[in-house]
Design a protein around this motif. Structure first.
Motif, short mmCIF file in Angstrom:
data_model
loop_
_atom_site.label_atom_id
_atom_site.label_comp_id
_atom_site.label_asym_id
_atom_site.label_seq_id
_atom_site.Cartn_x
_atom_site.Cartn_y
_atom_site.Cartn_z
N LEU A 57 38.53 48.44 33.92
CA LEU A 57 39.04 47.79 35.13
C LEU A 57 37.96 46.93 35.76
O LEU A 57 38.19 45.78 36.15
N SER A 58 36.75 47.49 35.86
CA SER A 58 35.62 46.76 36.45
C SER A 58 35.28 45.52 35.65
O SER A 58 34.98 44.46 36.20
N LYS A 59 35.35 45.64 34.33
CA LYS A 59 35.02 44.52 33.43
C LYS A 59 35.87 43.30 33.70
O LYS A 59 35.41 42.16 33.62
N VAL A 60 37.16 43.53 34.00
CA VAL A 60 38.08 42.39 34.19
C VAL A 60 38.26 42.06 35.68
O VAL A 60 39.09 41.24 36.04
N GLY A 61 37.51 42.73 36.53
CA GLY A 61 37.53 42.39 37.95
C GLY A 61 38.69 42.94 38.73
O GLY A 61 39.07 42.41 39.78
N ILE A 62 39.32 44.05 38.23
CA ILE A 62 40.39 44.69 38.98
C ILE A 62 39.78 45.80 39.83
O ILE A 62 39.22 46.77 39.30
N GLY A 63 39.86 45.65 41.15
CA GLY A 63 39.31 46.65 42.05
C GLY A 63 40.18 47.90 42.08
O GLY A 63 41.39 47.82 41.88
N TRP A 64 39.57 49.05 42.31
CA TRP A 64 40.35 50.29 42.34
C TRP A 64 39.73 51.28 43.32
O TRP A 64 38.56 51.18 43.68
N GLN A 65 40.54 52.21 43.77
CA GLN A 65 40.04 53.31 44.60
C GLN A 65 40.91 54.54 44.38
O GLN A 65 42.10 54.42 44.05
#
Length: 328
Positions: free
Chosen positions: A300-308
């Motif tokens: 997710l971080s690699k493609v720039g999708i933020g998460w929590q």
């Protein structure tokens, strides 16, 4: 546990066809020891095998037979008079024909219910999508406690399986449109049956843009679709018809290859939004392998999708086993 709580625990577990060892048998034994009254067992029978939902949408014959046998065993251990009602129910189920499918039913806080037809095998016809997994129940609970995330919004569910989470959201959270999806044709066939079983009409055209009809503006029911969606094969153009405000998925993170496909389809869905506003995404899953979970976060971080990680909801409405880690 009081008698009413014990009866409710049996009711909810039996309706949902949970594994028999998860039932509060020990509490039942204690109650039966301390009372010669057969009313408790008769109430349990009425709230399980003879429940109107089970009469209409019965669990598998084998499951009901095993449950009744266990209930009779507990009663016989008290050395009281036989209960004709228990033996009559068992005689009826012994004469019934076994099936490869059974129903699970769930009671909603509104007093409404959801019934699902499912395969009696966990892995059937090469897919795990023919049964309801615990993360789907968990996500439905979270949605019911947070209806504002779905009210008056278009929702796309990835990997809908038997359809429980989506049906709960459609019945409790008032979305304007709900798109169920799965890649397996056998799952999709069963999913469509479950949607109809629960009183929703299916929009027949999955290629036309979703526009509220006149009847949808009058009726509180959302527009409902069920589409075949292969995450590997689907194109951005094909996805552009959906325009979801919200995307959800439950228990889809069980294989590293699937994770890459999932992230790929999330990227495509974000790229084709007409208003350039990325959809909100809610994913619930059981952490079975910490490495798979770490990989998901990393990709997710690699493609720039933020998460929590969202805080757990308060109320446990549906019967499932609490896993060591279940995230949404």
């Amino acid at each position: 546990m009081g008698s009413s709580g014990l009866i409710e625990a049996f009711e909810r577990r039996f309706l949902a066809a949970r594994p028999l060892p998860s039932f509060p048998w020990r509490s039942l034994e204690e109650k039966l020891k301390n009372s010669l009254d057969s009313e408790l067992l008769l109430n349990i029978l009425q709230k399980t095998v003879l429940h109107p939902l089970c009469v209409k949408h019965p669990p598998s014959v084998k499951y009901t037979r095993c449950f009744l046998s266990e209930l009779i065993k507990k009663h016989e251990a008290t050395h009281t008079e036989p209960l004709d009602e228990l033996y009559e129910a068992l005689a009826e189920i012994l004469s019934a024909e076994e099936s490869t499918q059974g129903h699970r039913s769930y009671l909603l806080p509104s007093g409404n219910s959801i019934s699902l037809c499912e395969s009696t095998a966990i892995i059937s016809q090469g897919t795990t999508g023919l049964v309801t997994w615990d993360a789907a129940l968990y996500l439905a609970e979270w949605a019911i406690e947070n209806p504002e995330a779905f009210t008056n919004r278009r929702v796309l569910e990835l990997g809908s399986g038997a359809g429980f989470t989506g049906l709960a959201i459609c019945k409790m959270c008032s979305p304007t449109a709900y798109i169920f999806s799965d890649c397996h044709s056998q799952v999709l066939q069963q999913l469509k049956g479950n949607i109809l079983l629960n009183g929703f009409l299916l929009n027949p055209d999955s290629t036309a843009p979703l526009q509220p009809s006149v009847s949808a503006l009058v009726s509180p029911k959302p527009i409902v679709m069920a589409v075949q969606l292969d995450w590997e094969q689907v194109t951005t153009k094909q996805l552009s018809v959906f325009q979801p405000d919200v995307i959800i998925a439950a228990d889809v993170l069980y294989d590293p290859e699937i994770i890459l496909s999932l992230i790929g389809v999330l990227q495509k869905l974000s790229a084709c939004q007409a208003d350039q506003k990325p959809p909100e995404i809610y994913i619930a899953f059981t952490v079975r392998n910490p490495d798979t979970y770490q990989m998901f976060k990393m990709e997710l971080s690699k493609v720039g999708i933020g998460w929590q990680k969202l805080p757990s909801h308060n109320q446990k409405m549906f019967p499932y086993e609490k896993h060591s880690e279940m995230h949404s």
